[in-house]
Enzyme design. Structure first.
Site, mmCIF file in Angstrom:
data_model
loop_
_atom_site.group_PDB
_atom_site.id
_atom_site.type_symbol
_atom_site.label_atom_id
_atom_site.label_comp_id
_atom_site.label_asym_id
_atom_site.label_seq_id
_atom_site.Cartn_x
_atom_site.Cartn_y
_atom_site.Cartn_z
ATOM 1 N N ASP A 45 0.633 -1.242 0.121
ATOM 2 C CA ASP A 45 -0.075 0.084 -0.230
ATOM 3 C C ASP A 45 1.000 1.331 -0.088
ATOM 4 O O ASP A 45 1.660 1.661 0.881
ATOM 5 C CB ASP A 45 -0.737 -0.013 1.337
ATOM 6 C CG ASP A 45 -1.735 1.208 1.205
ATOM 7 O OD1 ASP A 45 -2.854 1.298 0.460
ATOM 8 O OD2 ASP A 45 -1.539 2.284 1.869
ATOM 9 N N TYR A 50 3.495 10.164 0.137
ATOM 10 C CA TYR A 50 4.448 9.499 0.937
ATOM 11 C C TYR A 50 5.844 9.733 0.462
ATOM 12 O O TYR A 50 6.823 9.512 1.240
ATOM 13 C CB TYR A 50 4.202 7.873 0.929
ATOM 14 C CG TYR A 50 2.901 7.481 1.690
ATOM 15 C CD1 TYR A 50 2.011 8.359 1.930
ATOM 16 C CD2 TYR A 50 2.327 6.124 1.636
ATOM 17 C CE1 TYR A 50 0.596 7.752 2.725
ATOM 18 C CE2 TYR A 50 1.064 5.589 2.052
ATOM 19 C CZ TYR A 50 0.282 6.434 2.435
ATOM 20 O OH TYR A 50 -0.889 5.965 2.951
ATOM 21 N N LYS A 75 -2.336 6.247 -4.349
ATOM 22 C CA LYS A 75 -3.381 7.080 -4.212
ATOM 23 C C LYS A 75 -2.974 8.419 -4.807
ATOM 24 O O LYS A 75 -2.149 8.993 -4.833
ATOM 25 C CB LYS A 75 -3.873 7.196 -2.609
ATOM 26 C CG LYS A 75 -3.747 6.094 -1.977
ATOM 27 C CD LYS A 75 -3.993 6.295 -0.524
ATOM 28 C CE LYS A 75 -3.678 5.001 0.359
ATOM 29 N NZ LYS A 75 -2.220 4.851 0.568
ATOM 30 N N HIS A 108 -7.311 9.913 -1.968
ATOM 31 C CA HIS A 108 -6.733 10.077 -0.598
ATOM 32 C C HIS A 108 -7.552 10.377 0.352
ATOM 33 O O HIS A 108 -7.659 9.704 1.509
ATOM 34 C CB HIS A 108 -5.284 10.585 -0.884
ATOM 35 C CG HIS A 108 -4.290 9.863 0.130
ATOM 36 N ND1 HIS A 108 -3.043 9.783 -0.070
ATOM 37 C CD2 HIS A 108 -4.421 9.778 1.408
ATOM 38 C CE1 HIS A 108 -2.364 9.219 1.117
ATOM 39 N NE2 HIS A 108 -3.250 8.980 2.026
#
Ligand code: A2P
Length: 279
Positions: A45, A50, A75, A108
């Site tokens: 994931d 990130y 996302k 997201h």
């Protein structure tokens, strides 16, 4: 307990995913993703925000596991919502990861009314782009993250309904109304921060329950999500914990202990509310 759940379009999703939020890019991301994939995980994931999709992508390659045996998620971040920018964001994530397609792509966070007077419209435009990418075969399944029933409802009236909703979920944060709505509408729920980002691991009550099974609290939390039909996405950059979090198929939490955990009330949550966030 199966080692996968089936989404409403027939796609199988491995029941435990490897979380990468807060995993530093570069060697760390590469090494931990490769280690996880060589050691029983098949589901990663990730997300553009990130800022580690390069390292995650290199880890996927380095694992040597054939692409068709993997399940990879990304996302679209909040600044990229809308039709054109979602398509662009998708392309960038794919390029950063070095992949030809994604297994799952999520919105997201929902646009909220606090920031956008036309929040639902923005979510629908983002969804339109995701739907097209899905129909073109570039994504095997599409969904959302951090959506509550009132954010989901407009999407449920579109041609392709969300297959997944990824929300914060762990002992102390059960989001019961959202989980119920998703189950009723055949949307698989994924748990971000299934260990409460580590915050629930020192809880005395959970320590006591985990002891019944000679398991760690982290394993109890992962198993708790699974037994509630939810896909946990534990994150770790520590090899022994990566292995520990996956070793949860050899015990079963009793009905009584499940009820005890559910009864614990709210604690250890991030406090993030989709209608309140300003990022
Ligand atoms: P680390 O990555 O340094 O190993 P969540 O998945 O709920 O977001 O939790 C992630 C946090 O919990 C990270 O700080 C991670 O630390 C820690 N963690 C992950 N697995 C374990 C484990 N089995 N035991 C203790 N801490 C863990």
């Amino acid at each position: 307990m199966n080692d996968y759940f089936t989404l409403n379009n027939g796609v199988k999703i491995p029941s435990i995913g490897f979380g990468t939020w807060q995993t530093p890019d570069g060697e760390t991301a590469e090494n931990v993703v490769s280690f996880a994939l060589k050691n029983g995980y098949s589901h990663v994931d990730g997300a553009a925000v990130y800022e580690n999709e390069n390292g995650v992508g290199r880890g996927i390659k380095a694992s040597g596991v054939p692409r068709n045996q993997l399940f990879i998620t990304s996302k679209v971040w909040n600044t990229e919502r809308g039709y054109e920018s979602t398509k662009k964001a998708f392309k960038k994530s794919l390029a950063d990861l070095g992949l030809e397609y994604l297994d799952l792509y999520l919105i997201h966070w929902p646009a909220n009314l606090k920031q956008f007077p036309i929040a639902d419209e923005i979510n629908l435009e983002t969804w339109r782009a995701m739907t097209e990418l899905y129909k073109e075969g570039k994504i095997k399944a599409i969904g959302v993250s951090n959506f509550q029933p009132h954010h989901l409802k407009p999407l449920m009236k579109t041609e392709i309904k969300p297959m997944v909703n990824q929300i914060e979920y762990h002992p102390g944060c059960l989001q019961e109304e959202t989980v119920r709505y998703c189950k009723e509408n055949d949307i698989v729920v994924e748990a971000w921060s299934p260990l409460g980002s580590g915050r629930v691991l020192s809880d005395e009550k959970l320590i006591g329950i985990a002891e019944h099974y000679s398991k760690s609290v982290a394993q109890l939390c992962v198993r708790f999500a699974l037994q509630n039909g939810i896909v946990p996405l534990p994150k770790s950059v520590t090899e022994e914990r990566i292995l520990e979090n996956r070793d949860v198929m050899d015990f079963e939490i009793t009905k009584e202990d499940m009820a005890e955990i559910i009864k614990m009330g709210e604690f250890g949550g991030s406090g993030l509310q989709p209608d309140e966030i300003d990022f």
